[in-house]
Scaffold this motif. Structure first.
Motif, PDB file in Angstrom:
ATOM      1  N   GLN A 170      39.064  41.123  54.903  1.00  0.00           N
ATOM      2  CA  GLN A 170      38.598  41.685  53.907  1.00  0.00           C
ATOM      3  C   GLN A 170      37.134  42.055  54.064  1.00  0.00           C
ATOM      4  O   GLN A 170      37.239  43.125  53.696  1.00  0.00           O
ATOM      5  CB  GLN A 170      38.037  41.084  52.959  1.00  0.00           C
ATOM      6  CG  GLN A 170      37.065  39.372  52.913  1.00  0.00           C
ATOM      7  CD  GLN A 170      37.031  38.561  53.296  1.00  0.00           C
ATOM      8  OE1 GLN A 170      38.934  38.421  54.189  1.00  0.00           O
ATOM      9  NE2 GLN A 170      36.337  37.594  52.906  1.00  0.00           N
TER      10      GLN A 170
ATOM     11  N   LYS B 250      41.048  47.147  51.129  1.00  0.00           N
ATOM     12  CA  LYS B 250      41.343  46.474  51.712  1.00  0.00           C
ATOM     13  C   LYS B 250      40.488  44.734  50.346  1.00  0.00           C
ATOM     14  O   LYS B 250      42.150  43.372  50.711  1.00  0.00           O
ATOM     15  CB  LYS B 250      40.642  45.995  52.502  1.00  0.00           C
ATOM     16  CG  LYS B 250      40.263  47.300  53.736  1.00  0.00           C
ATOM     17  CD  LYS B 250      39.196  46.708  54.906  1.00  0.00           C
ATOM     18  CE  LYS B 250      39.802  45.542  55.499  1.00  0.00           C
ATOM     19  NZ  LYS B 250      39.469  45.949  57.042  1.00  0.00           N
ATOM     20  N   ARG B 251      40.339  45.194  50.241  1.00  0.00           N
ATOM     21  CA  ARG B 251      39.765  43.521  49.140  1.00  0.00           C
ATOM     22  C   ARG B 251      40.884  43.604  47.568  1.00  0.00           C
ATOM     23  O   ARG B 251      41.212  42.466  47.521  1.00  0.00           O
ATOM     24  CB  ARG B 251      38.673  43.796  47.994  1.00  0.00           C
ATOM     25  CG  ARG B 251      37.354  43.181  47.765  1.00  0.00           C
ATOM     26  CD  ARG B 251      37.532  42.200  48.426  1.00  0.00           C
ATOM     27  NE  ARG B 251      38.674  40.440  47.914  1.00  0.00           N
ATOM     28  CZ  ARG B 251      38.105  39.598  48.708  1.00  0.00           C
ATOM     29  NH1 ARG B 251      37.449  39.574  50.219  1.00  0.00           N
ATOM     30  NH2 ARG B 251      38.845  38.939  47.947  1.00  0.00           N
TER      31      ARG B 251
ATOM     32  N   ASP C  91      29.991  42.241  54.074  1.00  0.00           N
ATOM     33  CA  ASP C  91      31.375  42.783  53.818  1.00  0.00           C
ATOM     34  C   ASP C  91      31.422  44.214  54.528  1.00  0.00           C
ATOM     35  O   ASP C  91      33.128  43.999  54.776  1.00  0.00           O
ATOM     36  CB  ASP C  91      31.622  43.250  51.563  1.00  0.00           C
ATOM     37  CG  ASP C  91      30.825  42.003  51.064  1.00  0.00           C
ATOM     38  OD1 ASP C  91      31.564  41.192  51.443  1.00  0.00           O
ATOM     39  OD2 ASP C  91      30.172  42.026  50.739  1.00  0.00           O
TER      40      ASP C  91
ATOM     41  N   HIS D 198      37.121  49.809  51.690  1.00  0.00           N
ATOM     42  CA  HIS D 198      36.824  48.325  51.479  1.00  0.00           C
ATOM     43  C   HIS D 198      37.638  48.200  50.006  1.00  0.00           C
ATOM     44  O   HIS D 198      37.798  46.655  49.603  1.00  0.00           O
ATOM     45  CB  HIS D 198      35.617  47.761  51.318  1.00  0.00           C
ATOM     46  CG  HIS D 198      35.154  46.446  50.873  1.00  0.00           C
ATOM     47  ND1 HIS D 198      35.098  45.799  52.031  1.00  0.00           N
ATOM     48  CD2 HIS D 198      34.567  45.540  49.715  1.00  0.00           C
ATOM     49  CE1 HIS D 198      34.767  44.283  51.778  1.00  0.00           C
ATOM     50  NE2 HIS D 198      34.558  44.405  50.575  1.00  0.00           N
TER      51      HIS D 198
ATOM     52  N   VAL E 206      44.085  41.863  49.650  1.00  0.00           N
ATOM     53  CA  VAL E 206      43.768  40.400  49.904  1.00  0.00           C
ATOM     54  C   VAL E 206      44.081  39.939  49.317  1.00  0.00           C
ATOM     55  O   VAL E 206      44.357  38.611  48.837  1.00  0.00           O
ATOM     56  CB  VAL E 206      42.096  40.169  50.349  1.00  0.00           C
ATOM     57  CG1 VAL E 206      41.667  39.178  50.573  1.00  0.00           C
ATOM     58  CG2 VAL E 206      42.184  40.567  52.587  1.00  0.00           C
ATOM     59  N   ASP E 207      43.321  40.149  47.715  1.00  0.00           N
ATOM     60  CA  ASP E 207      42.830  39.469  46.403  1.00  0.00           C
ATOM     61  C   ASP E 207      44.910  39.768  45.970  1.00  0.00           C
ATOM     62  O   ASP E 207      45.550  37.849  45.176  1.00  0.00           O
ATOM     63  CB  ASP E 207      42.517  40.334  44.942  1.00  0.00           C
ATOM     64  CG  ASP E 207      40.748  39.929  45.554  1.00  0.00           C
ATOM     65  OD1 ASP E 207      40.623  38.960  46.266  1.00  0.00           O
ATOM     66  OD2 ASP E 207      40.451  40.958  44.355  1.00  0.00           O
TER      67      ASP E 207
END
Length: 410
Positions: free
Chosen positions: A316, A398-399, A267, A395, A402-403
């Motif tokens: 991600q 960003k997650r 990740d 992170h 993306v989700d």
């Protein structure tokens, strides 16, 4: 706080009286404290004192086995959420670093899988001795948290660094450990560390002064916080932190191959290594002799690892670079952020006292495309945790993006 099971190892120094205050503080906060004392520690503070404060029997002998259904030091270690050793004398630190287990404090330390927190206390010259500092560095590399002693008048009559940290200070670190422990659980982190080496002939090579201390500190901190860590390391004299997957490499090309091989499975990428930027176009297959005159070496560029990551990373994934600069630190670091599409760069000034290669401290600034965040001079362990805090925040954001995009397409 949620009740935790804390082992408190007490070493044989005058500062043992402060451990009684620490024990009392932890019990008042609702923790279950089990005290272990070395024989020398009992000469300074009676076990009865700690028994009264902790409301638990104090363990002083490896041969004291009150419950025949279990082995005492194993059972205590299994129940522990944290092992605190305070005060940690030079003798105790040496034993811990070298795996010596000749009393209950050290025997339990070898079997305990909980985080280890060490608070040294000793004479100023003893603390500064290279052997003590080397032992502390070994323990840090293995993931132990070391609370630096304070400065001031010492019991021996000297004034300097060596006083056991105050109970309130140690308690703050304990709270921080419980707050952050496992906060990176579920994250797979790739860390590069150390230099690379490019051979000229069988005995000569091109490299740099990187010792790997910063990268190894990041790897150790990430493991302690629950991450799954792959450490891709060039040649160093350091011991890999317990719990990491170590991939040892020598050349820049080997480091790039290892990074790109692991990239689809992680990740986060933290490029703390200092890869050599150029190598000989051809390697001499025999030692170049002085009598042969000066060798004519043609140089070529080595692979740009972070540029290769940029071309293959997923949206991600979080990627962090490092920049050691001699001038225009922020400007050069920001250029690196843009050119290699990094989330941020950890930059520092080469030549600054207490920072950069080979030191136990660092003075860095986090550089983004549009902002900077300077940090004060601090230990590399503390810098490592600051980097991971920053990575965690980025992170997570960003997650979420993306989700949300994936949800919008569904």
């Amino acid at each position: 706080m949620v009740k935790k099971h804390i082992l408190l190892g007490v070493g044989g120094g005058i500062a043992a009286y402060k451990s009684a205050a620490l024990c009392s503080l932890l019990v008042k906060q609702g923790h279950d404290v089990q005290v272990l004392m070395t024989e020398n520690a009992t000469k300074f503070v009676q076990p009865l004192t700690f028994q009264s404060l902790s409301r638990n029997p104090v363990v002083t002998s490896t041969f004291h086995e009150p419950n025949p259904a279990e082995i005492a030091h194993v059972a205590m270690a299994d129940r522990a959420d944290l092992y605190v050793i305070a005060p940690a004398t030079a003798n105790l630190i040496g034993k811990l670093a070298n795996g010596i287990a000749d009393d209950m404090v050290t025997t339990t330390a070898l079997v305990c899988q909980a985080p280890l927190l060490i608070a040294p206390a000793m004479n100023v010259h003893m603390y500064a001795h290279p052997a003590v500092q080397a032992n502390l560095e070994i323990l840090r590399q293995r993931g132990a948290i070391v609370i630096d002693p304070g400065s001031g008048p010492l019991a021996c009559g000297y004034t300097g660094k060596g006083r056991l940290a105050e109970p309130e200070e140690i308690n703050q670190v304990i709270e921080a450990v419980f707050a952050t422990h496992a906060d990176l659980k579920g994250l797979a982190i790739l860390v590069t560390a150390g230099p690379t080496v490019e051979d000229i002939d069988p005995v000569r090579f091109v490299s740099n002064g990187s010792t790997g201390k910063m990268g190894y500190a990041i790897a150790a901190a990430a493991v302690l916080r629950g991450a799954e860590v792959t450490l891709v390391s060039g040649p160093t004299h350091l011991t890999a932190p317990s719990g990491v997957k170590l991939v040892s490499v020598r050349s820049t090309e080997q480091m790039q191959d290892a990074v790109l091989s692991a990239l689809p499975h992680v990740d986060v990428v933290i490029g703390a290594a200092a890869p050599v930027d150029f190598r000989p176009a051809e390697r001499f297959d025999r030692k170049w002799k002085k009598s042969d005159g000066l060798p004519h070496v043609q140089w070529v560029q080595t692979p740009d690892i972070l540029a290769a990551v940029r071309s293959r990373k997923q949206a991600q994934q979080t990627v962090v670079g490092f920049a050691a600069e001699t001038n225009d630190v922020v400007e050069n670091a920001r250029r690196k952020v843009v050119q290699k599409d990094l989330d941020f760069v950890v930059a520092n000034q080469i030549g600054e006292e207490g920072a950069g290669f080979g030191t136990d401290t660092n003075h860095v600034v986090f550089v983004h495309r549009d902002k900077t965040q300077p940090l004060p001079m601090m230990s590399k362990s503390a810098v490592a945790d600051s980097i991971l805090d920053h990575v965690k925040s980025i992170h997570r954001s960003k997650r979420q993006i993306v989700d949300s995009e994936e949800l919008g397409r569904s």
